[in-house]
Enzyme design. Structure first.
Site, PDB file in Angstrom:
ATOM      1  N   ASP A 116       8.121 -11.013  -0.252  1.00 49.67           N
ATOM      2  CA  ASP A 116       8.252 -12.268  -1.345  1.00 49.67           C
ATOM      3  C   ASP A 116       7.794 -13.774  -1.663  1.00 49.67           C
ATOM      4  OD1 ASP A 116      10.896 -10.219  -1.499  1.00 49.67           O
ATOM      5  OD2 ASP A 116      11.908 -11.562  -0.106  1.00 49.67           O
ATOM      6  N   GLU A 130       3.537   2.102  -1.176  1.00 49.24           N
ATOM      7  CA  GLU A 130       4.602   2.065  -2.856  1.00 49.24           C
ATOM      8  C   GLU A 130       3.534   2.392  -3.302  1.00 49.24           C
ATOM      9  OE1 GLU A 130       7.762  -2.232  -2.130  1.00 49.24           O
ATOM     10  OE2 GLU A 130       5.934  -2.459  -2.974  1.00 49.24           O
ATOM     11  N   LEU A 189       1.119  -0.994   0.134  1.00 45.06           N
ATOM     12  CA  LEU A 189       0.139   0.019  -0.196  1.00 45.06           C
ATOM     13  C   LEU A 189       0.741   1.658   0.127  1.00 45.06           C
ATOM     14  CD1 LEU A 189      -2.994   0.856   0.281  1.00 45.06           C
ATOM     15  CD2 LEU A 189      -2.781   1.211   2.333  1.00 45.06           C
TER      16      LEU A 189
END
Length: 473
Positions: free
Chosen positions: A263, A197, A195
């Protein structure tokens, strides 16, 4: 949303991006330094874990998929540690090694499961972008999904060359974006910003409606196939062209450490898509995986059994009526936890006290009890016209409600021999007054080292007698 475990063993994925080494120093803290008001940590354990793009590849391999990795390191001890860890995990890693620069290392000082300090050893890499692109293009024919794991450290210099090379081969491109210019990911199949970014690019979103509107505008501007915004405790939001937004709630039970959660999301997405899952299902699996990994300390991967258990919880298949495929997955998981599997079978047309007592005794022979139930056609063949009284669905539903029974599955044959060959229980149980060798399926079970046990029946408890008594009335 209906979720199932993909065939990860048929899912080759190529990860390209910023690899780094996550290094942990664990120790005890019992005093404050006399030199400064800081704790003194007596280091007792060193631990190295693959981080960044290497952690993405590690997660993919941990799920049982084939992971290929292209990245940039120095020519140093940290790079060797990375290479050894990845090789041990089954990751095919191909590093562009640069003599003049160090491998990126994130050192965390830990005490009592708390992070006291992080020290970063890094310099932006001056990558040979052309050579890296050649390496990537040579591997695209071997994979079904390309992941760009971008931490802004310099490994990825020309995103468009890689995206267009994959698109030319109809290979989906997933990107975990960084920075203030998402235009470098133009044409990607999916990007997965968190969020923070996302709002760095589009501005603050007051509510979900604004998030969706701004997300759709960004997709249109950058020709993106889809956009997945990860929102921490608020879950995830998936946007696709021409489809309503899909909001998934967070699945974490406890949050210990969010390191590497992004990741885990992109690695699970990539592996699931490479295995043939549709995007909404892949996102559902990634959401479950993220809920698992934030419950671990530090950079961590999740395994296929861990994800399988989460899927089973999500679908309510920890107990109850299962199809054969679900049952085999549940058995695999139970065995991974050292549990003994018990199997019994029957028609169970009208459940009575004798059945309940018998099933409780059967359950006591191990840790998990499977009940195989004859389907309606086989009951008719065995018991005659007019039977069963209750349909197979109703019979299984009643059995599944008993506390002694873990899983119920139906079979179409007159005997459970074919089912036994697939289930391979540790213990086969039957009720009666005959010898072990007379139990149907005994030879199958004993051939692979299983046990066969005969339990006594409760007197004056017979379904056939009950049915006949009802008919006489």
């Amino acid at each position: 949303m209906k979720l199932s475990m993909p065939r990860f063993d048929q899912a080759p994925v190529l990860v390209v991006g910023d690899v780094m080494l996550d290094r942990y120093w664990h120790g005890a803290t019992s005093r404050i330094s006399p030199e400064a008001p800081v704790p003194v940590v007596r280091v007792e354990q060193h631990e190295d874990r693959p981080g960044g793009a290497a952690n993405v590849a590690l997660n993919i391999a941990a799920l049982g998929a084939q992971a290929l990795l292209v990245g940039v390191t120095g020519r140093d001890e940290a790079a060797d540690s990375l290479a050894n860890s990845l090789k041990a995990a089954g990751v095919d890693a191909r590093f562009q090694r640069i003599d003049s620069q160090p491998t990126i290392v994130k050192l965390r000082v830990m005490s009592r499961h708390q992070q006291l300090l992080r020290v970063d050893f890094e310099e932006p890499f001056r990558t040979d972008a052309a050579a890296l692109a050649v390496d990537v293009e040579s591997l695209l024919a071997k994979v079904k999904v390309l992941v760009l794991s971008d931490y802004g450290k310099g490994a990825l210099q020309n995103h468009q060359v890689l995206i267009q090379a994959a698109r030319a081969r109809n290979i989906p491109v997933l990107a975990d974006p960084k920075g203030k210019d998402f235009a470098i990911y133009r044409g990607a199949s999916l990007i997965t910003p968190n969020l923070s970014e996302f709002e760095t690019i589009v501005g603050r979103c007051a509510d979900e409606a604004e998030l969706v509107a701004k997300g759709q505008a960004l997709m249109s501007e950058l020709d993106l196939g889809a956009l997945l915004v990860t929102r921490g405790e608020h879950g995830m939001t998936l946007l696709r062209d021409g489809q309503p937004a899909l909001h998934l709630p967070a699945r974490a039970r406890e949050v210990f450490d969010v390191t590497g959660a992004g990741d885990t999301v992109i690695s699970t997405l990539a592996a699931a898509l490479a295995a043939g899952e549709e995007l909404p299902s892949a996102v559902g699996l990634a959401n479950l995986a993220a809920g698992i990994v934030v419950g671990k300390l530090g950079t961590a991967a999740i395994s296929a059994p861990e994800l399988r258990r989460a899927v089973q919880r999500e679908q309510g298949s920890e107990r109850g009526v299962l199809g054969l495929e679900q049952l085999l997955l549940a058995i695999e998981d139970a065995r991974a936890h050292g549990e003994k599997i018990v199997f019994t079978n029957g028609c169970f047309d009208i459940l009575h006290a004798g059945h309940v007592t018998y099933l409780e005794q059967a359950r006591a022979q191990g840790d998990r009890l499977i009940v195989g139930v004859n389907d309606d056609a086989s009951v008719t063949r065995l018991k005659g016209v007019g039977r069963p009284i209750n349909s197979v669905d109703r019979r299984m539903a009643v059995l599944a409600g008993l506390g002694a029974v873990d899983w119920v599955v139906s079979f179409a044959e007159d005997t459970p021999e074919r089912l036994l060959e697939q289930v391979r229980p540790d213990v086969l149980v039957k009720g009666g007054d005959y010898g072990v060798e007379q139990v149907v399926g005994a030879q199958i079970v004993k051939a692979y080292g299983g046990e066969v046990r005969v339990l006594g029946l409760v007197e004056n408890s017979s379904t056939t007698a009950i049915v006949e008594k009802i008919r006489q009335r």
